[in-house]
Design a protein around this motif. Sequence first.
Motif, PDB file in Angstrom:
ATOM      1  N   SER A  93       8.954  37.197  19.724  1.00  0.00           N
ATOM      2  CA  SER A  93       8.450  36.756  18.425  1.00  0.00           C
ATOM      3  C   SER A  93       9.575  36.533  17.415  1.00  0.00           C
ATOM      4  O   SER A  93       9.357  35.871  16.398  1.00  0.00           O
ATOM      5  N   ALA A  94      10.769  37.066  17.699  1.00  0.00           N
ATOM      6  CA  ALA A  94      11.879  36.973  16.739  1.00  0.00           C
ATOM      7  C   ALA A  94      12.890  35.891  17.084  1.00  0.00           C
ATOM      8  O   ALA A  94      13.508  35.328  16.178  1.00  0.00           O
ATOM      9  N   TRP A  95      13.075  35.570  18.370  1.00  0.00           N
ATOM     10  CA  TRP A  95      14.166  34.650  18.700  1.00  0.00           C
ATOM     11  C   TRP A  95      13.954  33.229  18.173  1.00  0.00           C
ATOM     12  O   TRP A  95      14.943  32.553  17.856  1.00  0.00           O
ATOM     13  N   PRO A  96      12.718  32.705  18.034  1.00  0.00           N
ATOM     14  CA  PRO A  96      12.602  31.360  17.449  1.00  0.00           C
ATOM     15  C   PRO A  96      13.173  31.269  16.040  1.00  0.00           C
ATOM     16  O   PRO A  96      13.747  30.245  15.661  1.00  0.00           O
ATOM     17  N   ALA A  97      13.044  32.336  15.251  1.00  0.00           N
ATOM     18  CA  ALA A  97      13.594  32.327  13.891  1.00  0.00           C
ATOM     19  C   ALA A  97      15.116  32.256  13.918  1.00  0.00           C
ATOM     20  O   ALA A  97      15.738  31.538  13.127  1.00  0.00           O
ATOM     21  N   THR A  98      15.740  32.997  14.842  1.00  0.00           N
ATOM     22  CA  THR A  98      17.199  32.958  14.958  1.00  0.00           C
ATOM     23  C   THR A  98      17.680  31.606  15.462  1.00  0.00           C
ATOM     24  O   THR A  98      18.646  31.041  14.946  1.00  0.00           O
ATOM     25  N   VAL A  99      17.012  31.069  16.471  1.00  0.00           N
ATOM     26  CA  VAL A  99      17.425  29.778  17.024  1.00  0.00           C
ATOM     27  C   VAL A  99      17.280  28.662  15.990  1.00  0.00           C
ATOM     28  O   VAL A  99      18.141  27.795  15.865  1.00  0.00           O
ATOM     29  N   SER A 100      16.199  28.699  15.216  1.00  0.00           N
ATOM     30  CA  SER A 100      16.012  27.668  14.196  1.00  0.00           C
ATOM     31  C   SER A 100      17.072  27.770  13.112  1.00  0.00           C
ATOM     32  O   SER A 100      17.630  26.754  12.668  1.00  0.00           O
ATOM     33  N   LEU A 101      17.397  28.988  12.679  1.00  0.00           N
ATOM     34  CA  LEU A 101      18.413  29.175  11.654  1.00  0.00           C
ATOM     35  C   LEU A 101      19.790  28.741  12.151  1.00  0.00           C
ATOM     36  O   LEU A 101      20.497  27.978  11.480  1.00  0.00           O
ATOM     37  N   VAL A 102      20.173  29.212  13.338  1.00  0.00           N
ATOM     38  CA  VAL A 102      21.488  28.869  13.886  1.00  0.00           C
ATOM     39  C   VAL A 102      21.560  27.386  14.242  1.00  0.00           C
ATOM     40  O   VAL A 102      22.574  26.719  13.990  1.00  0.00           O
ATOM     41  N   GLY A 103      20.479  26.840  14.821  1.00  0.00           N
ATOM     42  CA  GLY A 103      20.483  25.432  15.200  1.00  0.00           C
ATOM     43  C   GLY A 103      20.611  24.505  14.006  1.00  0.00           C
ATOM     44  O   GLY A 103      21.411  23.557  14.023  1.00  0.00           O
ATOM     45  N   LEU A 104      19.848  24.761  12.949  1.00  0.00           N
ATOM     46  CA  LEU A 104      19.953  23.934  11.744  1.00  0.00           C
ATOM     47  C   LEU A 104      21.314  24.095  11.085  1.00  0.00           C
ATOM     48  O   LEU A 104      21.887  23.121  10.566  1.00  0.00           O
ATOM     49  N   SER A 105      21.849  25.314  11.115  1.00  0.00           N
ATOM     50  CA  SER A 105      23.191  25.526  10.547  1.00  0.00           C
ATOM     51  C   SER A 105      24.239  24.731  11.308  1.00  0.00           C
ATOM     52  O   SER A 105      25.131  24.120  10.701  1.00  0.00           O
ATOM     53  N   LEU A 106      24.156  24.715  12.631  1.00  0.00           N
ATOM     54  CA  LEU A 106      25.089  23.910  13.425  1.00  0.00           C
ATOM     55  C   LEU A 106      24.965  22.436  13.082  1.00  0.00           C
ATOM     56  O   LEU A 106      25.967  21.730  12.919  1.00  0.00           O
ATOM     57  N   LEU A 107      23.730  21.947  12.998  1.00  0.00           N
ATOM     58  CA  LEU A 107      23.502  20.539  12.713  1.00  0.00           C
ATOM     59  C   LEU A 107      24.113  20.127  11.379  1.00  0.00           C
ATOM     60  O   LEU A 107      24.887  19.162  11.292  1.00  0.00           O
ATOM     61  N   PHE A 108      23.817  20.887  10.326  1.00  0.00           N
ATOM     62  CA  PHE A 108      24.304  20.521   8.997  1.00  0.00           C
ATOM     63  C   PHE A 108      25.802  20.773   8.849  1.00  0.00           C
ATOM     64  O   PHE A 108      26.520  19.950   8.252  1.00  0.00           O
ATOM     65  N   SER A 109      26.302  21.886   9.373  1.00  0.00           N
ATOM     66  CA  SER A 109      27.723  22.186   9.205  1.00  0.00           C
ATOM     67  C   SER A 109      28.591  21.194   9.956  1.00  0.00           C
ATOM     68  O   SER A 109      29.646  20.784   9.442  1.00  0.00           O
ATOM     69  N   TYR A 110      28.174  20.757  11.147  1.00  0.00           N
ATOM     70  CA  TYR A 110      28.995  19.796  11.890  1.00  0.00           C
ATOM     71  C   TYR A 110      28.866  18.393  11.306  1.00  0.00           C
ATOM     72  O   TYR A 110      29.841  17.649  11.237  1.00  0.00           O
ATOM     73  N   PHE A 111      27.672  18.020  10.881  1.00  0.00           N
ATOM     74  CA  PHE A 111      27.515  16.700  10.274  1.00  0.00           C
ATOM     75  C   PHE A 111      28.343  16.596   8.991  1.00  0.00           C
ATOM     76  O   PHE A 111      29.123  15.653   8.811  1.00  0.00           O
ATOM     77  N   LEU A 112      28.184  17.577   8.102  1.00  0.00           N
ATOM     78  CA  LEU A 112      28.922  17.539   6.840  1.00  0.00           C
ATOM     79  C   LEU A 112      30.401  17.815   7.051  1.00  0.00           C
ATOM     80  O   LEU A 112      31.256  17.231   6.365  1.00  0.00           O
ATOM     81  N   GLY A 113      30.738  18.702   8.008  1.00  0.00           N
ATOM     82  CA  GLY A 113      32.138  18.978   8.281  1.00  0.00           C
ATOM     83  C   GLY A 113      32.871  17.773   8.827  1.00  0.00           C
ATOM     84  O   GLY A 113      34.017  17.491   8.437  1.00  0.00           O
ATOM     85  N   ILE A 114      32.231  17.033   9.733  1.00  0.00           N
ATOM     86  CA  ILE A 114      32.845  15.811  10.259  1.00  0.00           C
ATOM     87  C   ILE A 114      33.003  14.771   9.158  1.00  0.00           C
ATOM     88  O   ILE A 114      34.031  14.087   9.070  1.00  0.00           O
ATOM     89  N   LEU A 115      32.002  14.676   8.289  1.00  0.00           N
ATOM     90  CA  LEU A 115      32.086  13.721   7.181  1.00  0.00           C
ATOM     91  C   LEU A 115      33.237  14.077   6.236  1.00  0.00           C
ATOM     92  O   LEU A 115      34.049  13.216   5.871  1.00  0.00           O
ATOM     93  N   VAL A 116      33.341  15.348   5.847  1.00  0.00           N
ATOM     94  CA  VAL A 116      34.396  15.768   4.928  1.00  0.00           C
ATOM     95  C   VAL A 116      35.762  15.632   5.581  1.00  0.00           C
ATOM     96  O   VAL A 116      36.724  15.143   4.962  1.00  0.00           O
ATOM     97  N   GLY A 117      35.892  16.052   6.849  1.00  0.00           N
ATOM     98  CA  GLY A 117      37.168  15.924   7.540  1.00  0.00           C
ATOM     99  C   GLY A 117      37.601  14.479   7.707  1.00  0.00           C
ATOM    100  O   GLY A 117      38.804  14.169   7.603  1.00  0.00           O
ATOM    101  N   SER A 118      36.645  13.580   7.939  1.00  0.00           N
ATOM    102  CA  SER A 118      36.975  12.160   8.065  1.00  0.00           C
ATOM    103  C   SER A 118      37.484  11.594   6.739  1.00  0.00           C
ATOM    104  O   SER A 118      38.438  10.807   6.713  1.00  0.00           O
ATOM    105  N   ILE A 119      36.847  11.977   5.655  1.00  0.00           N
ATOM    106  CA  ILE A 119      37.295  11.522   4.336  1.00  0.00           C
ATOM    107  C   ILE A 119      38.702  12.035   4.050  1.00  0.00           C
ATOM    108  O   ILE A 119      39.568  11.293   3.546  1.00  0.00           O
ATOM    109  N   GLN A 120      38.967  13.288   4.394  1.00  0.00           N
ATOM    110  CA  GLN A 120      40.298  13.844   4.158  1.00  0.00           C
ATOM    111  C   GLN A 120      41.364  13.086   4.935  1.00  0.00           C
ATOM    112  O   GLN A 120      42.429  12.743   4.388  1.00  0.00           O
ATOM    113  N   ALA A 121      41.099  12.852   6.216  1.00  0.00           N
ATOM    114  CA  ALA A 121      42.111  12.212   7.063  1.00  0.00           C
ATOM    115  C   ALA A 121      42.318  10.748   6.715  1.00  0.00           C
ATOM    116  O   ALA A 121      43.432  10.232   6.824  1.00  0.00           O
ATOM    117  N   SER A 122      41.261  10.050   6.282  1.00  0.00           N
ATOM    118  CA  SER A 122      41.379   8.617   6.019  1.00  0.00           C
ATOM    119  C   SER A 122      41.829   8.300   4.603  1.00  0.00           C
ATOM    120  O   SER A 122      42.515   7.297   4.371  1.00  0.00           O
TER     121      SER A 122
END
Length: 327
Positions: A93-122
């Motif tokens: 009953s608890a693992w879906p909450a952890t997976v959703s939190l970690v999964g969404l964090s990965l999605l947003f952190s990598y999307f925004l991190g790649i965007l910010v890193g690309s702007i820095q390098a270019s």
Amino acid sequence: MLRALLRRGLAGLAVIIGVVTLMFFLIRLAPGDPAVLLVGPTASEAQLAAQRKALGLDRPLTAQYATWVSQFVRGDWGTSIATGRPVRVMISSAWPATVSLVGLSLLFSYFLGILVGSIQASRGGWIDTTLSVVTVTLFALPGYWLGLMLVMVFTYWARALPAFGASGFDADFLTGWARVADRLRHLTLPLLTLTLIGIGGVARFVRGAMLDVAGAPYVAIARAKGLSPRQVVVRHVLRNALIPVLTLLGLSLPALFSGAVFIEAIFAWPGVGRIMVDAVGARDYPVIMAATAVSAALVVAGNLLAELLAAWADPRLRTAQPGGSSR
């Protein structure tokens, strides 16, 4: 490729076995006795001995470990010492909450991190310097401190977002979009905490990878062919720089899961991390072991997924030989 994945899977199984074995003996060497917590500090030695025998704690550690392993692989995860509930029900009953939190964090952190890193390098210049200061600061901040600061700002000062739990007290009476909005408001602060920390590390890594790729001969050839700067960055620099980023994804999963344990405790998020923290305080051995095994399995599965993504992005990895050469 299939043989490589099989080797990775066997290595991951060995990691899970090593983690749960180490945890089993460490938690029993730690101070605290669940029998004392159950019967109280004023209990007699006879009562404590009877309680330890009922819990199976009077047997040698090796015998306890063998019993736990044999039961766990059969699907019997035991009963919580503190609550009396089946551990399997608590974790499921608890693992879906952890997976959703970690999964969404990965999605947003990598999307925004790649965007910010690309702007820095270019872009470079003052934009790169400013974003570097921001990303390094975010990467260096302790997660628990950032979470508490966000609670202070958005909950106690602005009174805009709730700080605890996954839903409000009136969630059972809400329907439709009101129920969804309530869940999103409770998700915002823990998700924002994990995402902000993740953005810093990903952006720094992407920036460095893109700057390394920018000096490659094929990038100079692409510029000589008359491609626009945007085409050079997107088609050649960013695309090739993302291959090591996929490897970073697998390496960052253990840190993200360990960080989620503290974040779930701070925000009372009903995930595996919070259950583990409560179980450690109560010396609830069956819950600690099951939560550790599930967390280790999720980390190993994430690493295998990162391997598959890296092989998909770089065809050379699909034909790599065990010795490191490629066909």
